[in-house]
Design a protein around this motif. Sequence first.
Motif, PDB file in Angstrom:
ATOM      1  N   LEU A 297      27.647  58.013  42.070  1.00 19.33           N
ATOM      2  CA  LEU A 297      29.598  57.049  42.445  1.00 19.33           C
ATOM      3  C   LEU A 297      28.367  56.795  43.383  1.00 19.33           C
ATOM      4  CD1 LEU A 297      32.323  59.361  42.856  1.00 19.33           C
ATOM      5  CD2 LEU A 297      32.006  57.943  40.745  1.00 19.33           C
ATOM      6  N   SER A 298      28.074  57.047  44.052  1.00 23.11           N
ATOM      7  CA  SER A 298      27.362  55.426  45.799  1.00 23.11           C
ATOM      8  C   SER A 298      26.572  54.455  44.932  1.00 23.11           C
ATOM      9  CB  SER A 298      26.285  56.187  46.790  1.00 23.11           C
ATOM     10  OG  SER A 298      27.058  57.454  47.220  1.00 23.11           O
ATOM     11  N   ARG A 299      26.245  54.999  43.780  1.00 21.36           N
ATOM     12  CA  ARG A 299      24.550  53.811  43.156  1.00 21.36           C
ATOM     13  C   ARG A 299      25.713  52.950  42.781  1.00 21.36           C
ATOM     14  NH1 ARG A 299      21.603  58.243  41.243  1.00 21.36           N
ATOM     15  NH2 ARG A 299      23.526  58.278  39.765  1.00 21.36           N
ATOM     16  N   LEU A 300      26.316  52.932  42.206  1.00 23.79           N
ATOM     17  CA  LEU A 300      27.546  52.348  41.480  1.00 23.79           C
ATOM     18  C   LEU A 300      28.270  51.514  42.284  1.00 23.79           C
ATOM     19  CD1 LEU A 300      29.531  54.564  38.981  1.00 23.79           C
ATOM     20  CD2 LEU A 300      27.770  52.725  38.904  1.00 23.79           C
ATOM     21  N   ALA A 301      28.901  52.218  43.558  1.00 22.92           N
ATOM     22  CA  ALA A 301      29.126  51.074  44.419  1.00 22.92           C
ATOM     23  C   ALA A 301      28.557  50.110  45.489  1.00 22.92           C
ATOM     24  CB  ALA A 301      29.849  52.300  46.487  1.00 22.92           C
ATOM     25  N   ASN A 302      27.634  50.547  45.311  1.00 19.31           N
ATOM     26  CA  ASN A 302      26.012  49.878  45.463  1.00 19.31           C
ATOM     27  C   ASN A 302      26.008  48.856  45.023  1.00 19.31           C
ATOM     28  OD1 ASN A 302      25.676  50.571  48.186  1.00 19.31           O
ATOM     29  ND2 ASN A 302      24.092  52.668  47.792  1.00 19.31           N
ATOM     30  N   GLN A 303      25.915  48.681  43.625  1.00 18.81           N
ATOM     31  CA  GLN A 303      25.770  47.396  42.838  1.00 18.81           C
ATOM     32  C   GLN A 303      27.049  46.840  42.553  1.00 18.81           C
ATOM     33  OE1 GLN A 303      24.761  50.009  39.566  1.00 18.81           O
ATOM     34  NE2 GLN A 303      22.518  50.786  40.281  1.00 18.81           N
ATOM     35  N   VAL A 304      28.198  47.400  42.777  1.00 20.11           N
ATOM     36  CA  VAL A 304      29.434  46.329  41.829  1.00 20.11           C
ATOM     37  C   VAL A 304      28.724  44.695  43.123  1.00 20.11           C
ATOM     38  CG1 VAL A 304      30.506  46.977  43.862  1.00 20.11           C
ATOM     39  CG2 VAL A 304      31.367  46.037  41.565  1.00 20.11           C
ATOM     40  N   LYS A 305      29.485  43.996  42.637  1.00 18.99           N
ATOM     41  CA  LYS A 305      29.616  42.783  43.064  1.00 18.99           C
ATOM     42  C   LYS A 305      31.055  42.595  43.741  1.00 18.99           C
ATOM     43  CE  LYS A 305      28.699  37.864  42.917  1.00 18.99           C
ATOM     44  NZ  LYS A 305      28.293  36.251  42.733  1.00 18.99           N
ATOM     45  N   VAL A 306      30.981  42.156  44.998  1.00 19.41           N
ATOM     46  CA  VAL A 306      31.735  41.934  45.969  1.00 19.41           C
ATOM     47  C   VAL A 306      32.268  40.914  46.783  1.00 19.41           C
ATOM     48  CG1 VAL A 306      33.629  42.604  47.971  1.00 19.41           C
ATOM     49  CG2 VAL A 306      32.324  44.555  47.107  1.00 19.41           C
ATOM     50  N   GLY A 307      33.394  40.226  46.707  1.00 17.69           N
ATOM     51  CA  GLY A 307      33.327  38.142  46.839  1.00 17.69           C
ATOM     52  C   GLY A 307      34.418  38.349  47.022  1.00 17.69           C
ATOM     53  N   ASP A 308      34.813  36.357  46.505  1.00 18.57           N
ATOM     54  CA  ASP A 308      35.694  36.047  46.681  1.00 18.57           C
ATOM     55  C   ASP A 308      35.922  35.831  44.877  1.00 18.57           C
ATOM     56  OD1 ASP A 308      37.232  33.419  45.978  1.00 18.57           O
ATOM     57  OD2 ASP A 308      36.951  32.969  47.839  1.00 18.57           O
ATOM     58  N   GLY A 309      37.346  35.990  44.554  1.00 13.95           N
ATOM     59  CA  GLY A 309      37.294  36.660  43.323  1.00 13.95           C
ATOM     60  C   GLY A 309      37.460  34.818  42.264  1.00 13.95           C
ATOM     61  N   LEU A 310      37.512  33.591  43.267  1.00 11.70           N
ATOM     62  CA  LEU A 310      37.321  33.233  42.664  1.00 11.70           C
ATOM     63  C   LEU A 310      35.712  32.726  41.847  1.00 11.70           C
ATOM     64  CD1 LEU A 310      39.461  30.693  44.290  1.00 11.70           C
ATOM     65  CD2 LEU A 310      39.885  31.931  42.003  1.00 11.70           C
ATOM     66  N   GLU A 311      34.519  32.967  42.646  1.00 14.84           N
ATOM     67  CA  GLU A 311      33.216  33.168  42.754  1.00 14.84           C
ATOM     68  C   GLU A 311      33.165  34.056  41.610  1.00 14.84           C
ATOM     69  OE1 GLU A 311      31.544  34.993  45.762  1.00 14.84           O
ATOM     70  OE2 GLU A 311      32.927  33.697  47.579  1.00 14.84           O
ATOM     71  N   PRO A 312      31.799  33.272  40.062  1.00 15.84           N
ATOM     72  CA  PRO A 312      31.594  33.741  39.727  1.00 15.84           C
ATOM     73  C   PRO A 312      30.762  35.465  39.025  1.00 15.84           C
ATOM     74  CG  PRO A 312      30.557  31.861  39.192  1.00 15.84           C
ATOM     75  CD  PRO A 312      31.589  32.091  40.423  1.00 15.84           C
ATOM     76  N   GLY A 313      31.570  35.809  38.364  1.00 17.57           N
ATOM     77  CA  GLY A 313      31.027  37.670  38.450  1.00 17.57           C
ATOM     78  C   GLY A 313      31.069  38.650  39.427  1.00 17.57           C
ATOM     79  N   VAL A 314      31.900  38.051  40.239  1.00 18.41           N
ATOM     80  CA  VAL A 314      32.999  38.985  40.967  1.00 18.41           C
ATOM     81  C   VAL A 314      33.792  40.044  40.923  1.00 18.41           C
ATOM     82  CG1 VAL A 314      34.858  39.391  43.267  1.00 18.41           C
ATOM     83  CG2 VAL A 314      32.731  37.843  43.227  1.00 18.41           C
ATOM     84  N   GLU A 315      32.979  41.226  41.156  1.00 17.86           N
ATOM     85  CA  GLU A 315      34.016  42.586  40.207  1.00 17.86           C
ATOM     86  C   GLU A 315      35.553  42.659  41.668  1.00 17.86           C
ATOM     87  OE1 GLU A 315      30.418  45.176  37.682  1.00 17.86           O
ATOM     88  OE2 GLU A 315      30.165  44.013  39.910  1.00 17.86           O
ATOM     89  N   LEU A 316      34.719  43.497  42.216  1.00 21.74           N
ATOM     90  CA  LEU A 316      35.924  43.592  43.547  1.00 21.74           C
ATOM     91  C   LEU A 316      36.534  42.618  44.516  1.00 21.74           C
ATOM     92  CD1 LEU A 316      34.379  47.669  44.184  1.00 21.74           C
ATOM     93  CD2 LEU A 316      36.388  46.377  42.363  1.00 21.74           C
ATOM     94  N   GLY A 317      37.258  42.488  45.032  1.00 23.97           N
ATOM     95  CA  GLY A 317      38.025  41.130  45.825  1.00 23.97           C
ATOM     96  C   GLY A 317      38.467  42.279  47.634  1.00 23.97           C
ATOM     97  N   PRO A 318      39.461  41.224  48.148  1.00 24.63           N
ATOM     98  CA  PRO A 318      39.206  41.744  49.374  1.00 24.63           C
ATOM     99  C   PRO A 318      40.731  42.459  49.419  1.00 24.63           C
ATOM    100  CG  PRO A 318      39.837  39.667  48.922  1.00 24.63           C
ATOM    101  CD  PRO A 318      39.070  40.237  48.304  1.00 24.63           C
ATOM    102  N   ILE A 319      40.759  43.184  50.388  1.00 26.39           N
ATOM    103  CA  ILE A 319      41.684  43.613  50.731  1.00 26.39           C
ATOM    104  C   ILE A 319      43.280  42.929  50.590  1.00 26.39           C
ATOM    105  CG2 ILE A 319      43.270  45.399  52.469  1.00 26.39           C
ATOM    106  CD1 ILE A 319      41.395  47.192  50.629  1.00 26.39           C
ATOM    107  N   GLN A 320      43.932  42.727  50.527  1.00 30.98           N
ATOM    108  CA  GLN A 320      44.785  42.437  50.222  1.00 30.98           C
ATOM    109  C   GLN A 320      45.455  41.094  52.189  1.00 30.98           C
ATOM    110  OE1 GLN A 320      48.478  41.224  50.972  1.00 30.98           O
ATOM    111  NE2 GLN A 320      47.711  38.631  49.730  1.00 30.98           N
TER     112      GLN A 320
END
Length: 470
Positions: A297-320
């Motif tokens: 699970l940690s490997r996945l957490a470190n690999q996922v792309k977090v960012g602005d939802g309008l950026e290409p390739g982002v998989e997780l956004g911010p807290i609302q």
Amino acid sequence: METTATHTIDGKPVDGVEFFDVINPATASVFARAPDASRAQLDLAVRAARRAFESWRAVPAEERRKILFGFASAIRAQQQGLAQLLTREQGKPLAAAIREIDGTAARIEGLAKFELTPETLRSDERGRVVLDYQPLGVVGAIAPWNSPLLLGVQVAAQALVAGNSVILKPSPFTPLATLKLGEIAGKTLPRGLFNTLSGGNELGRWMTEHEGIDKIGFVGSVATGKKVLASAAASNLKRVSLELGGNDAAIVLADADVDAIAPQLFWSAFVNSGQRCMAVKRVLVHESLLDRLGAALSRLANQVKVGDGLEPGVELGPIQNRPQFERVLGLIEDAVRRGGRALAGGAALDRPGYFIAPTVITGVAEGTPLVDEEQFGPVLPLLAFSDVDAAVSRANATRFGLGASVWSANPQRAADIARRLEAGTVWINSHGGSVPEIPFGGFKESGVGRGLGLMGIKSYAEVRVLHLPL
């Protein structure tokens, strides 16, 4: 700054008297203003909805279905614009926002296929006893900020299928896409049938107290749900359906294939940055698998792309929103102070916006707020067990009861364990998801009643027993 949003009352756009700011959680900055409904505007909406109800209740089910399918089509026709707006106000990646718009239309279509028909309970020499369903009147729908369109329309669609009219109030954190939906409704549904009003907690209280509203359908937190229930009872004893929070446990048995289940478990917990009522909130994993599952699970957490939802390739956004951002950070910090260890994440990202790195924590136990409460954010505690019976007891030892899951290479054994879990929905080797035809809701403090399916639609009607001559 955008200031063009309006309420929809009686099928027409209505300007706000006052306005409030709408913040983009990816930047923590104001990007729009939304109208703040007055009590007089709520009264106008109630009167419009009452007029529309008297006509709508007489519309045959097949004709209602066609009208609602037309509404769904109109929503899909504006999918891109709605999704862009939803991402900016909610934060979720654009692809997820597009799925929410499509799911919103699909909810309407799926629920519109149902029809409430009379049921014969007895027919003999004593006569006939028939059960029929009568619409309630005006339904107030109050939606949350995590999936505002899907969950707001879910309530509204059930009410409309049952023959009611609707006033929909979005969360003040995410009002804009819902207000745009109101514009679509104003052009495609009978006048006054679907009204949208935005505002803060005061508007919600006015709705629950209003004697012209016959039922409240609320999706949100347990704390607010209790207030809704008390307020509704104190006014005109209006009917209430509540879909509230969860602290869903996933039980991973010793025979589970860690490599196979880790991605499913990860996304079941972290989709929408963990801001999902039915997300996995804690994992009870057999002690023999704790280290392997934590690493996966940690490997996945470190690999996922977090960012602005309008950026290409982002998989997780911010807290609302900021209050929830600060709450989740506080839960993480408290868990670490109590001896917890972050295998991944554990802190806010160094960038504007309400971003928290996807976090996996071990070394915590019951009695820790992160374990006992609903975190509603991108952090997942892992708790080891050695005895399955004890794991079931620990999973059930909560005031929540929305969902749960069991993960095993032996589905039959998992099913036997699933039947012992105190939750409204229990999955085997998966977790999360709902469809229009299957009821959904929770045990204990996770809700009152069930939504979706024929059972959900029936909850938006009064039951009448008719004793008829043979």
